[in-house]
Design a protein around this motif. Structure first.
Motif, PDB file in Angstrom:
ATOM      1  N   CYS B  42     -25.883 -18.965  29.029  1.00 39.10           N
ATOM      2  CA  CYS B  42     -27.315 -18.667  29.168  1.00 39.10           C
ATOM      3  C   CYS B  42     -28.098 -19.948  29.428  1.00 39.10           C
ATOM      4  CB  CYS B  42     -27.845 -17.988  27.908  1.00 39.10           C
ATOM      5  SG  CYS B  42     -27.161 -16.343  27.679  1.00 39.10           S
ATOM      6  N   PHE B  43     -27.820 -20.984  28.623  1.00 42.56           N
ATOM      7  CA  PHE B  43     -28.586 -22.219  28.783  1.00 42.56           C
ATOM      8  C   PHE B  43     -28.305 -22.893  30.115  1.00 42.56           C
ATOM      9  CE2 PHE B  43     -29.524 -21.765  24.309  1.00 42.56           C
ATOM     10  CZ  PHE B  43     -30.809 -22.291  24.230  1.00 42.56           C
ATOM     11  N   LEU B  48     -30.512 -24.119  35.817  1.00 41.62           N
ATOM     12  CA  LEU B  48     -30.255 -24.343  37.244  1.00 41.62           C
ATOM     13  C   LEU B  48     -31.561 -24.676  37.979  1.00 41.62           C
ATOM     14  CD1 LEU B  48     -27.708 -21.528  38.213  1.00 41.62           C
ATOM     15  CD2 LEU B  48     -27.288 -23.975  38.068  1.00 41.62           C
ATOM     16  N   PRO B  49     -31.472 -25.567  38.971  1.00 40.97           N
ATOM     17  CA  PRO B  49     -32.694 -25.923  39.714  1.00 40.97           C
ATOM     18  C   PRO B  49     -33.290 -24.726  40.461  1.00 40.97           C
ATOM     19  CG  PRO B  49     -30.719 -26.875  40.738  1.00 40.97           C
ATOM     20  CD  PRO B  49     -30.297 -26.318  39.425  1.00 40.97           C
ATOM     21  N   ALA B  50     -32.426 -23.860  40.992  1.00 39.45           N
ATOM     22  CA  ALA B  50     -32.945 -22.690  41.700  1.00 39.45           C
ATOM     23  C   ALA B  50     -31.976 -21.533  41.525  1.00 39.45           C
ATOM     24  CB  ALA B  50     -33.110 -23.001  43.186  1.00 39.45           C
ATOM     25  N   MET B  51     -32.505 -20.292  41.594  1.00 36.72           N
ATOM     26  CA  MET B  51     -31.652 -19.119  41.399  1.00 36.72           C
ATOM     27  C   MET B  51     -31.158 -18.594  42.745  1.00 36.72           C
ATOM     28  SD  MET B  51     -31.157 -18.333  38.260  1.00 36.72           S
ATOM     29  CE  MET B  51     -31.744 -19.032  36.726  1.00 36.72           C
ATOM     30  N   THR B  57     -23.186 -21.568  43.309  1.00 42.89           N
ATOM     31  CA  THR B  57     -21.827 -21.978  43.711  1.00 42.89           C
ATOM     32  C   THR B  57     -21.610 -23.473  43.440  1.00 42.89           C
ATOM     33  OG1 THR B  57     -22.687 -22.116  45.967  1.00 42.89           O
ATOM     34  CG2 THR B  57     -21.351 -20.198  45.424  1.00 42.89           C
ATOM     35  N   ALA B  58     -22.658 -24.268  43.619  1.00 38.75           N
ATOM     36  CA  ALA B  58     -22.526 -25.693  43.318  1.00 38.75           C
ATOM     37  C   ALA B  58     -22.256 -25.906  41.836  1.00 38.75           C
ATOM     38  CB  ALA B  58     -23.802 -26.427  43.735  1.00 38.75           C
ATOM     39  N   TRP B  59     -22.992 -25.147  41.023  1.00 39.02           N
ATOM     40  CA  TRP B  59     -22.815 -25.244  39.562  1.00 39.02           C
ATOM     41  C   TRP B  59     -21.401 -24.834  39.160  1.00 39.02           C
ATOM     42  CZ3 TRP B  59     -22.257 -20.831  36.263  1.00 39.02           C
ATOM     43  CH2 TRP B  59     -22.242 -21.132  34.896  1.00 39.02           C
TER      44      TRP B  59
END
Lengths: 260, 127
Positions: B42-43, B48-51, B57-59
């Motif tokens: 959740c955190f 994330l910078p953007a949804m 995918t980067a995350w």
């Protein structure tokens, strides 16, 4: 699947009304479940207006008064009238309890009395506890030893070991706990229920008993024991203030500990 | 005809299966594992910078995130299959339907877990 369609004669219908005798001023309404399987008629709820000025303080006093003065055909079990025999267990005001130790003053408004939930009915408030007692017998509630008792004295138990039995030996087998348990309602053919499991635990922790392992083997089953989901109705309704849910949790803990 | 078996014989049934503890224990272990994993999930998704697809995918391509995500997927579906089995045992009283339902649920959870793990690997390895 679960029983979504109840049998036709399981629907409870309104029953007869029994007014209080002439001249009664302080009356209270009692709604009592009535069923006689022999007649084939649906169960009904009869209402009785009881003269509270001449009635004792407990629920049992009121139903004895109803049987003596208003309707002699009302059937219920009772014996000791002091909370030690467990005969008068019934569902009072939506909660299982003993009629003899439940005070009328603790109930608000009209008093609704039903038999113990989800058991076959023999008549009115008398439920059939055959399976409940058989489950108790199935846990073999007696001492089992491999070593003979000393010839000159009884088997000794330290005060600390004796204390482990407190909270489980006091059970009077009234069935308030088991019949308040949803898991027992749905699976009482296989789930032993809180009363039998409390009794089982009473022997599992008895230091004089040599069959601890066999007793644990006997309850280690997804249905016999693990139907308990810690709903805690058992502890809430127990008229003796016992906590079967804790005994069941301790049993599960012992089962985990012996394999981890 | 009335059941002529004794009440004790009925109560004893087929005896104890000697199982259930493993199920109980696994359900507890997966529950304990899911507490930190769900909090982490959740955190880190909230951070994330953007949804959008690119940032997710980067995350998920970071090895740390991919490993924890796979752990979470396995724990979630293992826990779910154990929990759903209990629900079916509680509420489905017809034995045949109960058995079929449990098999379907177990296989479905297994399939979904594999799908989840495969997806994470596919994203993480970028193919």
């Amino acid at each position: 699947m679960a029983e979504f369609n109840l049998p036709i004669n399981s629907i409870v219908k309104p029953g007869k009304h029994f007014p209080a005798p002439e001249g009664a001023v302080n009356t209270r309404k009692f709604s009592i479940y009535r069923y006689d399987p022999d007649t084939g008629a649906n169960p009904r709820v009869d209402t009785f207006d009881v003269d509270m000025d001449t009635c004792g303080p407990m629920v049992l006093d009121a139903i004895i008064k109803i049987k003596s003065e208003l309707d002699a055909s009302l059937s219920f079990r009772r014996s000791c009238r002091e909370g030690i025999c467990g005969s008068c267990a019934m569902n009072i005001d939506g909660v299982n309890g003993l009629a003899c130790t439940t005070a009328l003053a603790d109930i608000d408004g009209d008093v609704a009395i039903y038999p113990l939930p989800h058991q076959p009915i023999i008549k009115d408030l008398v439920s059939d506890l055959t399976n409940f007692y058989a489950q108790y017998a199935s846990i073999e509630p007696w001492i089992k030893t491999d070593t003979p008792a000393p010839p000159d004295r009884e088997r000794l138990q330290s005060p600390a070991d004796r204390e482990k039995l407190d909270g489980s030996y006091e059970c009077i087998m009234c069935a308030c706990c088991s019949t308040s348990c949803p898991s027992y309602w749905w699976n009482s053919d296989r789930y032993l229920g809180p009363a039998a499991l409390l009794a089982s635990y009473r022997w599992i922790v008895d230091s004089r008993d040599d069959a601890t392992g066999e007793r644990l083997d006997e309850v280690e089953d997804p249905f016999k024991l693990y139907r308990c989901h810690t709903i805690m109705n058992c502890a809430q309704v127990c008229p003796k203030g016992l906590n079967p849910a804790k005994a069941i949790a301790e049993t599960k803990k012992m089962l985990v500990e012996r394999r981890v | 005809m009335a059941n002529l078996r004794t009440p004790l014989s009925v109560a004893k049934g087929r005896g104890s299966s000697g199982s259930g503890t493993e199920h109980f224990w696994h359900q507890r272990i997966t529950a304990v594992a899911l507490v930190p994993l769900v909090i982490w999930f959740c955190f880190s998704v909230a951070a994330l910078p953007a949804m959008d697809h690119a940032s997710i995918t980067a995350w998920l391509s970071a090895p740390f995130n991919a490993i924890l995500m796979i752990a979470a997927i396995i724990a979630i579906f293992f826990h779910a299959s154990l929990g759903l089995q209990v629900v079916l045992e509680d509420y489905v009283s017809q034995h045949g339907i109960r058995t079929i339902a449990i098999i379907v649920v177990k296989l479905l959870c297994f399939l979904l877990a594999i799908t989840g793990v495969f997806s994470v690997i596919k994203i993480a390895l970028g193919s």
